[in-house]
Design a protein around this motif. Sequence first.
Motif, PDB file in Angstrom:
ATOM      1  N   ALA A   1     -37.715 -48.658 -28.599  1.00 44.67           N
ATOM      2  CA  ALA A   1     -36.482 -47.831 -29.671  1.00 44.67           C
ATOM      3  C   ALA A   1     -35.750 -48.810 -30.602  1.00 44.67           C
ATOM      4  CB  ALA A   1     -35.354 -47.295 -28.505  1.00 44.67           C
ATOM      5  N   PHE A   2     -35.459 -49.874 -30.100  1.00 45.24           N
ATOM      6  CA  PHE A   2     -35.177 -50.998 -30.857  1.00 45.24           C
ATOM      7  C   PHE A   2     -35.951 -51.346 -32.145  1.00 45.24           C
ATOM      8  CE2 PHE A   2     -31.815 -51.936 -28.297  1.00 45.24           C
ATOM      9  CZ  PHE A   2     -30.792 -51.682 -28.804  1.00 45.24           C
ATOM     10  N   ALA A   3     -37.512 -51.458 -31.625  1.00 41.76           N
ATOM     11  CA  ALA A   3     -38.402 -52.079 -32.413  1.00 41.76           C
ATOM     12  C   ALA A   3     -38.002 -50.456 -34.127  1.00 41.76           C
ATOM     13  CB  ALA A   3     -39.697 -51.633 -32.446  1.00 41.76           C
ATOM     14  N   HIS A   4     -38.005 -49.476 -34.039  1.00 46.71           N
ATOM     15  CA  HIS A   4     -37.841 -48.427 -34.574  1.00 46.71           C
ATOM     16  C   HIS A   4     -36.935 -48.294 -35.754  1.00 46.71           C
ATOM     17  CE1 HIS A   4     -41.796 -46.614 -32.682  1.00 46.71           C
ATOM     18  NE2 HIS A   4     -41.471 -45.900 -34.035  1.00 46.71           N
ATOM     19  N   VAL A   5     -35.665 -49.074 -34.996  1.00 45.36           N
ATOM     20  CA  VAL A   5     -34.729 -48.615 -36.005  1.00 45.36           C
ATOM     21  C   VAL A   5     -34.761 -50.396 -36.681  1.00 45.36           C
ATOM     22  CG1 VAL A   5     -31.927 -49.825 -35.451  1.00 45.36           C
ATOM     23  CG2 VAL A   5     -33.090 -47.847 -33.651  1.00 45.36           C
ATOM     24  N   PHE A   6     -35.338 -51.253 -36.107  1.00 48.69           N
ATOM     25  CA  PHE A   6     -34.937 -52.234 -37.224  1.00 48.69           C
ATOM     26  C   PHE A   6     -35.763 -52.174 -37.857  1.00 48.69           C
ATOM     27  CE2 PHE A   6     -34.014 -55.014 -33.207  1.00 48.69           C
ATOM     28  CZ  PHE A   6     -32.429 -55.056 -33.564  1.00 48.69           C
ATOM     29  N   ALA A   7     -37.406 -51.463 -38.068  1.00 44.16           N
ATOM     30  CA  ALA A   7     -38.278 -51.208 -38.792  1.00 44.16           C
ATOM     31  C   ALA A   7     -38.044 -50.626 -39.793  1.00 44.16           C
ATOM     32  CB  ALA A   7     -39.583 -51.045 -38.351  1.00 44.16           C
ATOM     33  N   GLU A   8     -36.788 -49.152 -39.536  1.00 44.91           N
ATOM     34  CA  GLU A   8     -36.376 -48.606 -40.494  1.00 44.91           C
ATOM     35  C   GLU A   8     -35.027 -48.927 -41.692  1.00 44.91           C
ATOM     36  OE1 GLU A   8     -34.858 -45.568 -38.625  1.00 44.91           O
ATOM     37  OE2 GLU A   8     -37.283 -44.361 -37.609  1.00 44.91           O
ATOM     38  N   LEU A   9     -34.803 -50.037 -40.487  1.00 44.11           N
ATOM     39  CA  LEU A   9     -33.282 -50.237 -41.587  1.00 44.11           C
ATOM     40  C   LEU A   9     -34.953 -51.269 -42.875  1.00 44.11           C
ATOM     41  CD1 LEU A   9     -30.782 -51.824 -39.038  1.00 44.11           C
ATOM     42  CD2 LEU A   9     -30.557 -50.110 -40.817  1.00 44.11           C
ATOM     43  N   ALA A  10     -35.396 -52.499 -41.892  1.00 41.72           N
ATOM     44  CA  ALA A  10     -36.529 -52.836 -43.243  1.00 41.72           C
ATOM     45  C   ALA A  10     -36.628 -52.329 -44.117  1.00 41.72           C
ATOM     46  CB  ALA A  10     -37.222 -53.958 -42.760  1.00 41.72           C
ATOM     47  N   LEU A  11     -37.177 -51.288 -43.930  1.00 41.58           N
ATOM     48  CA  LEU A  11     -38.318 -50.924 -45.077  1.00 41.58           C
ATOM     49  C   LEU A  11     -37.315 -49.547 -46.186  1.00 41.58           C
ATOM     50  CD1 LEU A  11     -41.163 -49.433 -42.254  1.00 41.58           C
ATOM     51  CD2 LEU A  11     -40.907 -50.973 -44.091  1.00 41.58           C
ATOM     52  N   HIS A  12     -36.474 -49.055 -45.152  1.00 43.97           N
ATOM     53  CA  HIS A  12     -35.710 -47.549 -45.777  1.00 43.97           C
ATOM     54  C   HIS A  12     -34.571 -48.043 -45.623  1.00 43.97           C
ATOM     55  CE1 HIS A  12     -39.463 -45.636 -45.125  1.00 43.97           C
ATOM     56  NE2 HIS A  12     -39.585 -45.937 -44.180  1.00 43.97           N
ATOM     57  N   GLN A  13     -33.685 -48.685 -45.254  1.00 53.02           N
ATOM     58  CA  GLN A  13     -32.278 -49.394 -45.325  1.00 53.02           C
ATOM     59  C   GLN A  13     -31.988 -48.314 -44.387  1.00 53.02           C
ATOM     60  OE1 GLN A  13     -33.785 -50.008 -48.001  1.00 53.02           O
ATOM     61  NE2 GLN A  13     -34.327 -51.795 -47.347  1.00 53.02           N
ATOM     62  N   SER A  14     -32.327 -47.036 -43.228  1.00 59.59           N
ATOM     63  CA  SER A  14     -31.286 -46.809 -42.977  1.00 59.59           C
ATOM     64  C   SER A  14     -32.781 -46.377 -41.775  1.00 59.59           C
ATOM     65  CB  SER A  14     -31.800 -44.938 -43.528  1.00 59.59           C
ATOM     66  OG  SER A  14     -32.892 -44.968 -43.659  1.00 59.59           O
ATOM     67  N   PHE A  15     -31.565 -45.737 -40.120  1.00 55.66           N
ATOM     68  CA  PHE A  15     -32.521 -45.223 -38.772  1.00 55.66           C
ATOM     69  C   PHE A  15     -31.862 -44.003 -38.988  1.00 55.66           C
ATOM     70  CE2 PHE A  15     -27.950 -47.886 -38.494  1.00 55.66           C
ATOM     71  CZ  PHE A  15     -27.546 -47.421 -37.491  1.00 55.66           C
ATOM     72  N   SER A  16     -32.549 -44.145 -37.453  1.00 53.96           N
ATOM     73  CA  SER A  16     -32.899 -42.522 -36.641  1.00 53.96           C
ATOM     74  C   SER A  16     -30.873 -43.153 -36.015  1.00 53.96           C
ATOM     75  CB  SER A  16     -33.922 -42.045 -35.987  1.00 53.96           C
ATOM     76  OG  SER A  16     -33.274 -41.171 -35.261  1.00 53.96           O
ATOM     77  N   MET A  17     -30.351 -41.989 -35.423  1.00 51.56           N
ATOM     78  CA  MET A  17     -29.160 -42.429 -34.602  1.00 51.56           C
ATOM     79  C   MET A  17     -29.585 -42.174 -33.029  1.00 51.56           C
ATOM     80  SD  MET A  17     -26.147 -43.801 -36.024  1.00 51.56           S
ATOM     81  CE  MET A  17     -25.448 -42.676 -35.129  1.00 51.56           C
ATOM     82  N   LEU A  18     -30.646 -41.053 -33.147  1.00 51.97           N
ATOM     83  CA  LEU A  18     -31.901 -40.766 -31.779  1.00 51.97           C
ATOM     84  C   LEU A  18     -32.149 -42.020 -30.849  1.00 51.97           C
ATOM     85  CD1 LEU A  18     -32.545 -39.359 -29.623  1.00 51.97           C
ATOM     86  CD2 LEU A  18     -34.610 -38.046 -31.217  1.00 51.97           C
ATOM     87  N   PHE A  19     -33.125 -43.036 -32.402  1.00 48.51           N
ATOM     88  CA  PHE A  19     -33.423 -44.113 -31.597  1.00 48.51           C
ATOM     89  C   PHE A  19     -32.334 -45.169 -31.238  1.00 48.51           C
ATOM     90  CE2 PHE A  19     -37.454 -43.026 -34.537  1.00 48.51           C
ATOM     91  CZ  PHE A  19     -38.355 -42.819 -33.432  1.00 48.51           C
ATOM     92  N   LEU A  20     -31.871 -45.539 -31.673  1.00 50.56           N
ATOM     93  CA  LEU A  20     -30.896 -46.159 -31.823  1.00 50.56           C
ATOM     94  C   LEU A  20     -29.595 -45.591 -30.752  1.00 50.56           C
ATOM     95  CD1 LEU A  20     -28.198 -48.335 -32.416  1.00 50.56           C
ATOM     96  CD2 LEU A  20     -26.590 -46.826 -33.695  1.00 50.56           C
ATOM     97  N   PHE A  21     -29.031 -44.589 -30.016  1.00 51.27           N
ATOM     98  CA  PHE A  21     -28.682 -44.807 -29.114  1.00 51.27           C
ATOM     99  C   PHE A  21     -29.773 -44.899 -27.789  1.00 51.27           C
ATOM    100  CE2 PHE A  21     -28.462 -40.347 -25.717  1.00 51.27           C
ATOM    101  CZ  PHE A  21     -26.840 -41.031 -25.155  1.00 51.27           C
ATOM    102  N   LEU A  22     -30.937 -43.960 -27.775  1.00 46.96           N
ATOM    103  CA  LEU A  22     -32.109 -44.049 -26.805  1.00 46.96           C
ATOM    104  C   LEU A  22     -32.655 -45.603 -26.783  1.00 46.96           C
ATOM    105  CD1 LEU A  22     -34.469 -42.544 -25.570  1.00 46.96           C
ATOM    106  CD2 LEU A  22     -35.568 -43.051 -27.300  1.00 46.96           C
ATOM    107  N   GLY A  23     -32.022 -46.311 -27.559  1.00 42.88           N
ATOM    108  CA  GLY A  23     -32.603 -48.258 -27.374  1.00 42.88           C
ATOM    109  C   GLY A  23     -30.716 -48.358 -26.390  1.00 42.88           C
TER     110      GLY A  23
END
Length: 582
Positions: free
Chosen positions: A52-74
């Motif tokens: 979950a955190f890997a997807h959060v960090f990747a989305e932040l780096a690539l799109h400057q945004s992240f999914s709240m679902l992944f953050l909550f899951l992490g």
Amino acid sequence: MQKKKAAKQTGRAKTPEAIFLNQLAESQSARYRAAKGIGSLFVVALVVQAWAFAHVFAELALHQSFSMLFLFLGLSALWLRAFLSFLRERVCTSASRHIRYDLRKKLLSHLTKLGPARSRIDEDAALSTRVYEQVDALDDFFSRYKPQVFMVVLIPCAILLSVAPISWIALGVFITTAPLVIVFMIFVGHKAAQANRRQFNVLAMLSNQFMDLSVGLAELKRLGKTQQAKSRLSDSSGEYQRTTMNVLYLAFLSTATLELFASLSIAMIALYLGLGLLESLPWQVGESPVPLAQAMFLLLLAPEFYLPLRQLGNDYHAKQKAEAATTDLMAIINTEIAIVRSSNLKEENTSRDNALICFENLSWQESGRQRLAAITGSIYEGERVWLSGESGIGKSSLLYLLLGFDAAYQGQLSVKGRHLSELLTCPQTLSKWRRSLAWLPQTPEWVNGSIRRNLLLGITPPTELAIEDALLKSQCDEFIKPLPDGLDTALTEIGTGLSGGQMQRLSIARALLSGAEVWLLDEPCSGLDQETAQSVLATLEQASKGKTVLVVSHDTHPIYWADKHWSLTQGGLYEEDKQAIA
């Protein structure tokens, strides 16, 4: 099924110490199974958190945004990991506490049954170190090492399964570097085991010296040898300091080396993933083998892969320390108690008339040495007998047999019409016989606490009236009443503040409070001057009326009030004329 299971465990355990530790752990198998279940859930939460955190960090780096679902899951997985880790630790700590409590209880029970024979193992100070210090040394093994062995297999295997579909190169790095950590852990661990054994041996020696010094301090002062004793104690404490520092040195060396291997391995993974993301790998220029999200996933899992290995490396010292401690603990448990001869049980009852204690041609040999020459005699209920003889003739050995600590004697010894060996075969009857005995040794033994606590130790608490009556009969009230705290006055193991005669009177009071009908006294006037000895004997005369008494003593303090006077020699037991006593 049970035999197969035991054989399987024995096959895995290569040393008697490891077998013994596994047998102890079996008593808490339910708790360890629960810990394994919690550990399995922990691994699932670990992988989910990294994903979950890997997807959060990747989305932040690539799109400057992240999914709240992944953050909550992490975050939920992170919280669950912390809770499961706490719960698992509590379960393992509880298992360790129960194992150590049962083991200490077993050791104390075995030492109690051994009685004076425990001196064959070691001195009391060293035995107390084993029962308390060395049993507690098993704590880290049962609370940390044993559950960590399961985790060190589960977590790396789960991570390898997660890594395999993503990168075979990362998988290869993990598989190649992990054994290096394990090999060095074992190498240093064996050195730590040797250091721990030396430390335990020095600690036992230091405990014995402390006990000898506390008991003989007055004599050392009289002889002017306190400086030599101080120098000897200083040398021993210095040796203990050196062995302790050696153990710590090996522990820090092992930890530093394991951290180095783990850090280098994680750096290799990070370097591979970093060059891959920069498309700069020599064999794959212009192409990224692992996408950013998966690279972050691998990078988050890398420390988790080596963490259980590093923890096991640290806890491996606990295993070596536990095995070192177990060697001495097994020496206690493996010491045989009393050997009951089946021939005793088949012979006819030889007790004459209605004698309470009867021995017929009773002799005792131990390790080829004659402890007691063949004797014949009877003691009747309410009879007070004085047994005299030179040192080493076997007087104390007779008391030793009557206390039921050995049945490997020759001849016949019966109690209340039953062979003593019969009593030894049944714990209930032996316990009943010992409850009817009051044992007064040469040097009374005490525990740290009040006088009241020492008087009531191991007996059903009597009424205050019964306590006052016992103190009056033993003449203890004469020196207890003037004390500021009376019965609540503090008393040490060596009876600090009390004279030898006062301590013997306290022993008499304790015998009265126990309600025992048979009193066995071993040199009650040993170490007392003539006046004090006569005073103690006069107290015994009054306090022991109506009791069956066997007093072992030299001729230096004649017991005029005894009903019989037996003289023990190498040729046997002879009864002196009662008129000669008076």
